[in-house]
Design an enzyme around this catalytic site. Sequence first.
Site, PDB file in Angstrom:
ATOM      1  N   GLU A 201      37.714  40.403  39.920  1.00 23.89           N
ATOM      2  CA  GLU A 201      38.844  40.039  39.042  1.00 23.89           C
ATOM      3  C   GLU A 201      38.762  38.607  38.521  1.00 23.89           C
ATOM      4  OE1 GLU A 201      42.553  41.221  40.902  1.00 23.89           O
ATOM      5  OE2 GLU A 201      42.219  43.270  40.194  1.00 23.89           O
ATOM      6  N   GLU A 382      38.739  49.885  41.037  1.00 23.41           N
ATOM      7  CA  GLU A 382      39.999  49.846  41.793  1.00 23.41           C
ATOM      8  C   GLU A 382      41.069  50.568  40.975  1.00 23.41           C
ATOM      9  OE1 GLU A 382      41.605  46.101  43.195  1.00 23.41           O
ATOM     10  OE2 GLU A 382      39.609  45.359  43.694  1.00 23.41           O
TER      11      GLU A 382
HETATM   12  C1  BGP Z   1      43.317  43.523  43.153  1.00 24.81           C
HETATM   13  C2  BGP Z   1      42.385  42.969  44.173  1.00 24.81           C
HETATM   14  C3  BGP Z   1      42.392  43.651  45.475  1.00 24.81           C
HETATM   15  C4  BGP Z   1      43.669  44.373  45.848  1.00 24.81           C
HETATM   16  C5  BGP Z   1      44.426  44.979  44.710  1.00 24.81           C
HETATM   17  C6  BGP Z   1      45.855  45.387  44.998  1.00 24.81           C
HETATM   18  O1  BGP Z   1      43.848  42.468  42.453  1.00 24.81           O
HETATM   19  O2  BGP Z   1      41.050  42.942  43.712  1.00 24.81           O
HETATM   20  O3  BGP Z   1      41.868  42.759  46.406  1.00 24.81           O
HETATM   21  O4  BGP Z   1      44.368  43.871  46.855  1.00 24.81           O
HETATM   22  O5  BGP Z   1      44.462  44.164  43.581  1.00 24.81           O
HETATM   23  O6  BGP Z   1      46.700  44.275  44.994  1.00 24.81           O
HETATM   24  P1  BGP Z   1      47.738  44.012  46.146  1.00 24.81           P
HETATM   25  O7  BGP Z   1      46.951  43.996  47.392  1.00 24.81           O
HETATM   26  O8  BGP Z   1      48.348  42.697  45.834  1.00 24.81           O
HETATM   27  O9  BGP Z   1      48.693  45.127  46.068  1.00 24.81           O
END
Ligand code: BGP
Length: 489
Positions: A201, A382
């Site tokens: 990201e 993701e």
């Molecule tokens: C993205 C990241 C992850 C993950 C996901 C969900 O931004 O790459 O590491 O955690 O989001 O976000 P969160 O954990 O804040 O719900």
Amino acid sequence: MKVEKTFLWGGATAGFQYEGGYQEGGRGLSTHDFETAGSVSSPRHTVYRTKNGQIGRAKSHFSQAEDIPADAVPFIEEGTYYPSHRAVDFYHRWQEDLRLLAELRCNVYRFSISWSRLFPTGDEEAPNPDGLLFYDRIIDECLRLGMEPLITICHDEMPVFLAEAYDGWSSRHVIDCYLRYCRVLFTRYGGRCRYWLTFNEVNAVRGFAACGTHKCDNQTHYNAVHHIFLASALAVKLGHELMPGSRFGAMYAASAIYPASCRPEDVMAHLKQRQETFFFIDTMARGAYPSYARRIFKNRNVTLHKEPGDNAILADGTLDFISFSYYRSQIISAQTQVNVLGGDPNPCLETTAWGWPIDPVGLRYVLNELYDRYQKPLFIVENGLGAVDELTAQNTVEDDYRIDYLQNHLREMMRAIHEDGIPVLGYTMWAPIDLVSLGTGEMRKRYGFVYVDMDDTGQGTLERYRKKSYYWMKEVIASQGESLWTASS
Ligand code: BGP
């Protein structure tokens, strides 16, 4: 509708949210080891101690990130819970977890390497042998179970020494450290791993935990980002040299961005917001800063510290595929105060318990948009639903809401592949086994197909339990997606 046999189905995790074992096997401290847990209403902080012994806390994420005084060092305070230290203990439970993924019929597993497990300070000449062995075992076990490793080289963290000694990515020296780390990864694991992501990201990193910088101002931030671009491009070039046939992406936090109305001012504001986020992946995918970067820098009083040869480095290390996370869409008007993932409320969409708009069609929109823009294969690395799950007396979770979310998103992915002709390499769901949330540090924000018995304070047995969605996804993968159209929750 179904996908080809070569399609990669799997799950994605990140070291500091999943692995734990923070002082085991010679691992050095990482920037995330100093981050407290939080919640939606109370953000996560990095704990630090100033020269005169004062303890302070700085918000550590995204556009909220705050400065840490230059003379302060990150600090582990007794009695404070730091979720990364144990996370959900993949470090000790990797065999069980990988078996769960294989039983789900995953043929890819995306995970990040903890940089400080391989290079405890980041500045050593030689890597930590125990760290290397740990990932040897993970990779070998993945391959034995029929899962291709997809490796994130840097998922929002770095050895804390690099942050303290050099101010993280604001220093060019860290590029050399990163490349030494990459060289070790490529030589050691190259023969076994084809797919690599240089950074996670890139458009969302900011501040101490992700960039290792004490300051969060625009000048520091964009310089750090410039160094990340250079590091990524050099890593891609090195990877191609050392591992013929390897394929590189860098991860982009995508959201479908819509104008709030047909007012030209809103549409223009929406265009500018798209450019704010595309800026990162445009540079890495095309190998040059986009024309509109000039406006972004001017409006923010940023003068990039470029050196002769930087442009050629960027041009020589472009990405092979575009990988991205997709969770939500956002609405932009001329009045919107945005951060990376924020935007105005969309009255047409429901939101998750954490206020993220749920927009499956937005995934198809983003797939079309990214392919039109880059004409490179795409990889959804993701996507998932963070929700509160209740473990039943039968040790499962009736997570029909998660099945609905995934089913609707995967159907849109299928439409993009079949009706729009978009080449999609694969889909790794975030995160197949419950882990600590990046944004809030909570455990109750669960994404998994597998429930992990642990609460927001780190208490629990860490036992793993399959949820209803686990069995549903197993069928989706086994049918190459065909069951998305027949079976529902
Ligand atoms: C993205 C990241 C992850 C993950 C996901 C969900 O931004 O790459 O590491 O955690 O989001 O976000 P969160 O954990 O804040 O719900």
